[in-house]
Design a protein around this motif. Sequence first.
Motif, PDB file in Angstrom:
ATOM      1  N   GLN A   1       0.838  -1.198   0.000  1.00  6.81           N
ATOM      2  CA  GLN A   1       0.000   0.000   0.000  1.00  6.81           C
ATOM      3  C   GLN A   1       0.873   1.247   0.000  1.00  6.81           C
ATOM      4  N   ALA A   2       1.947   1.208   0.777  1.00  9.35           N
ATOM      5  CA  ALA A   2       2.871   2.341   0.821  1.00  9.35           C
ATOM      6  C   ALA A   2       4.222   1.872   1.346  1.00  9.35           C
TER       7      ALA A   2
ATOM      8  N   LYS B   1       7.743   3.629   3.193  1.00  8.28           N
ATOM      9  CA  LYS B   1       8.433   4.787   3.752  1.00  8.28           C
ATOM     10  C   LYS B   1       9.924   4.589   3.535  1.00  8.28           C
TER      11      LYS B   1
ATOM     12  N   VAL C   1       7.013   9.038   2.095  1.00 11.01           N
ATOM     13  CA  VAL C   1       6.103   7.904   2.022  1.00 11.01           C
ATOM     14  C   VAL C   1       5.506   7.904   0.622  1.00 11.01           C
TER      15      VAL C   1
ATOM     16  N   VAL D   1       2.814   6.315  -1.614  1.00 10.86           N
ATOM     17  CA  VAL D   1       1.558   5.575  -1.519  1.00 10.86           C
ATOM     18  C   VAL D   1       1.165   5.088  -2.912  1.00 10.86           C
ATOM     19  N   SER D   2       0.975   3.779  -3.013  1.00  8.90           N
ATOM     20  CA  SER D   2       0.567   3.187  -4.284  1.00  8.90           C
ATOM     21  C   SER D   2      -0.779   3.737  -4.726  1.00  8.90           C
TER      22      SER D   2
ATOM     23  N   LEU E   1      -6.774   6.650   0.286  1.00 13.48           N
ATOM     24  CA  LEU E   1      -5.487   7.337   0.466  1.00 13.48           C
ATOM     25  C   LEU E   1      -5.350   7.849   1.899  1.00 13.48           C
TER      26      LEU E   1
ATOM     27  N   VAL F   1      -4.333   5.079   4.302  1.00 14.51           N
ATOM     28  CA  VAL F   1      -2.914   4.702   4.209  1.00 14.51           C
ATOM     29  C   VAL F   1      -2.042   5.793   4.819  1.00 14.51           C
TER      30      VAL F   1
ATOM     31  N   SER G   1      -2.326   8.283  -6.846  1.00 17.35           N
ATOM     32  CA  SER G   1      -1.195   7.937  -5.975  1.00 17.35           C
ATOM     33  C   SER G   1      -0.635   9.229  -5.396  1.00 17.35           C
TER      34      SER G   1
END
Length: 126
Positions: free
Chosen positions: A20-21, A23, A28, A30-31, A59, A62, A121
């Motif tokens: 999903q993400a 770091k 970070v 985020v997909s 979003l 996440v 994203s």
Amino acid sequence: MEKQIIQSSNAPAPIGPYSQAVKAGGFVFVSGQVPIDPATGNLVTGDIATETTQVMENLKAVLTAANLTFNDVIKTTIFLTKMSNFAAVNEVYGQYFSDNFPARETVEVSGLPKGVNVEISVIAGA
């Protein structure tokens, strides 16, 4: 560079070999999120505003798992299957940002996963 996987049960589980993400390096990544309801796993369909709201909520989930908010977002990418949906998507998108807007691009694509109309994203500062 060390990387940390970010996962939220309040966002849809990945539908492929990705996180999903992630770091890394103070950011970070985020997909792309699509309008899937994480509680049911079903696509949220209807009008583009409803779909975009679900994407933004995914979003948000996440980002929250990474202890971030939309205020931390540096850049977004919006993928649309029809650029004619831009105004409606932009209206919903704008409700999630209050100031210091992120950089952004919006592109029209011929198709998106699961046949959805919008995917977004983000990259945020950690």
